[in-house]
Design an enzyme around this catalytic site. Structure first.
Site, short mmCIF file in Angstrom:
data_model
loop_
_atom_site.label_atom_id
_atom_site.label_comp_id
_atom_site.label_asym_id
_atom_site.label_seq_id
_atom_site.Cartn_x
_atom_site.Cartn_y
_atom_site.Cartn_z
N ILE A 123 -5.17 -4.45 -33.21
CA ILE A 123 -5.23 -5.00 -34.53
C ILE A 123 -6.60 -5.61 -34.61
O ILE A 123 -7.00 -6.51 -33.74
CB ILE A 123 -4.16 -5.95 -35.04
CG1 ILE A 123 -2.76 -5.39 -34.60
CG2 ILE A 123 -4.43 -6.54 -36.62
CD1 ILE A 123 -2.60 -4.25 -35.72
N LYS A 166 4.75 -11.29 -22.69
CA LYS A 166 5.20 -10.83 -24.23
C LYS A 166 6.57 -9.95 -24.00
O LYS A 166 7.38 -10.22 -24.90
CB LYS A 166 4.31 -9.53 -24.58
CG LYS A 166 2.99 -10.36 -25.47
CD LYS A 166 3.24 -11.31 -26.36
CE LYS A 166 2.31 -11.85 -27.10
NZ LYS A 166 2.60 -12.87 -28.25
N TYR A 221 0.00 -11.36 -19.20
CA TYR A 221 0.15 -11.19 -20.75
C TYR A 221 1.14 -10.17 -21.07
O TYR A 221 2.08 -10.49 -21.92
CB TYR A 221 -1.18 -10.71 -21.49
CG TYR A 221 -1.03 -10.78 -23.07
CD1 TYR A 221 -0.98 -11.83 -23.91
CD2 TYR A 221 -1.25 -9.24 -23.45
CE1 TYR A 221 -0.88 -11.32 -25.25
CE2 TYR A 221 -1.24 -9.13 -24.87
CZ TYR A 221 -0.95 -10.23 -25.96
OH TYR A 221 -0.82 -10.08 -27.00
N ARG A 263 -6.35 -18.89 -37.39
CA ARG A 263 -7.40 -17.69 -37.28
C ARG A 263 -6.48 -16.46 -37.20
O ARG A 263 -5.19 -16.58 -36.65
CB ARG A 263 -8.35 -18.04 -36.28
CG ARG A 263 -8.09 -18.33 -34.85
CD ARG A 263 -9.07 -18.43 -33.75
NE ARG A 263 -8.67 -18.94 -32.71
CZ ARG A 263 -8.26 -17.86 -31.66
NH1 ARG A 263 -8.17 -16.70 -31.99
NH2 ARG A 263 -8.08 -18.47 -30.56
N ASN A 298 3.98 -17.07 -33.64
CA ASN A 298 2.68 -16.22 -33.57
C ASN A 298 1.65 -16.80 -32.67
O ASN A 298 0.81 -16.10 -32.09
CB ASN A 298 1.81 -15.85 -35.00
CG ASN A 298 0.45 -15.40 -34.83
OD1 ASN A 298 0.45 -14.25 -34.65
ND2 ASN A 298 -0.73 -16.19 -34.88
N THR A 304 -9.22 -8.35 -35.51
CA THR A 304 -9.74 -9.60 -35.68
C THR A 304 -10.89 -9.84 -34.99
O THR A 304 -11.31 -9.21 -34.37
CB THR A 304 -8.31 -10.47 -35.11
OG1 THR A 304 -8.23 -10.54 -33.64
CG2 THR A 304 -6.91 -10.17 -35.63
N ASP A 314 -0.61 -29.09 -29.33
CA ASP A 314 -0.25 -28.09 -27.93
C ASP A 314 1.31 -27.78 -28.08
O ASP A 314 2.14 -28.73 -27.82
CB ASP A 314 -0.72 -29.00 -26.86
CG ASP A 314 -0.51 -27.86 -25.72
OD1 ASP A 314 0.08 -26.72 -25.94
OD2 ASP A 314 -0.71 -28.50 -24.76
#
Length: 276
Positions: free
Chosen positions: A214, A185, A181, A18, A102, A216, A75
């Site tokens: 972005i 990153k 997060y 997705r 990704n 989504t 996983d």
């Protein structure tokens, strides 16, 4: 220039059931690549209503572009799972030419279907529960490391390959929220730079794309948004679209970027304009 400029190439896009990953996989297939789409489970596509199954995603991409598409699930925080998936891909297609790291996201232990699309309820530097810390670090950093370690040796041996890691502008500045997060990153960015340093003598490329906001399904489910920014043209204060990430991936896995490696490219409409 042929629109099938990736004909004969094998591309594995992790986390492509997705969102951005799915659009990237579709775009690479449109360029002639044989594509591997990946999700954690066969039906992770249903979590935000984007498709009935991972197989359905693969079939849709294959039919749209007359492409050869393989669906795999598992996983990617498990080394044995990564190795098994890689073996399946090699058996079906041969060696991976293009890896798009990704898989990731600021999704805690409650999962993506929870409130705010799974963002931890406490999301700061000190009070965030350790179970959320570990899963976010694993989901973003360990997936990148494990899949890269599986794929890179063959690229080194063949002296050919392209790795693109999808990072985030969150990893380029300090924050009071979404701290783990951002930390994950930032680590993903640095790992990819180090990978590039090791791979460059072998003619293998490794670069980072750092998207901003972005559009989504998960982006819309995880925060308040502004309708006036949901446009595709005009001022660059708008939101971005997955297709804009996909076109940048194309740039980084073709001869268009033949002398570029170890770099980070923001896709954020200029939201961040300071040095990375």
């Amino acid at each position: 220039m042929s629109d099938k400029r990736l004909a004969g190439k094998v591309a594995w896009v992790t986390g492509s059931s997705r969102g951005i990953g799915r659009v990237v996989a579709d775009h690479l297939a449109s360029l002639g690549a044989r594509v591997v789409v990946h999700g954690t489970t066969p039906t992770s596509t249903r979590q935000l209503g984007e498709a009935d199954s991972l197989d359905a995603v693969a079939s849709e991409i294959a039919e749209a572009h007359d492409a050869d598409v393989l669906a795999v699930h598992g996983d990617l925080t498990s080394e044995s799972v990564v190795d098994d998936l890689h073996a399946r891909i090699v058996e079906r297609f041969g060696a991976v030419d293009i890896l798009i790291n990704n898989a990731g996201g600021d999704i805690g232990v409650r999962g993506v279907t929870a409130e705010n699309a799974g963002k931890p309820l406490v999301n700061d530097a000190v009070e965030i529960p350790m179970e959320d810390v570990r899963i976010i670090l694993d989901r973003n950093l360990m997936t990148c490391i494990l899949v890269s370690r599986a794929v890179a040796p063959s690229m080194i041996e063949r002296e050919r390959g392209w790795i693109v890691t999808i990072g985030s502008i969150a990893g380029l500045s300090g924050h009071r929220r979404e701290v783990i997060y951002a930390t994950a990153k930032a680590a993903v960015h640095e790992y990819t730079r180090c990978l590039a340093a090791q791979l460059r003598p072998h003619g293998v490329y490794a670069n980072v794309i750092a998207p901003g906001e972005i559009i989504t399904a998960r982006f819309l489910a995880s925060r308040p948004t502004k309708d006036e920014r949901k446009v595709r043209e005009g001022a660059l204060t708008r939101y971005g679209w997955p297709e804009e990430v996909a076109k940048t991936v194309e740039f980084l896995v073709t001869e268009d970027s033949s002398y570029i490696t170890g770099q980070l490219l923001r896709i954020d409409g200029g939201a961040q304009i300071f040095p990375s």
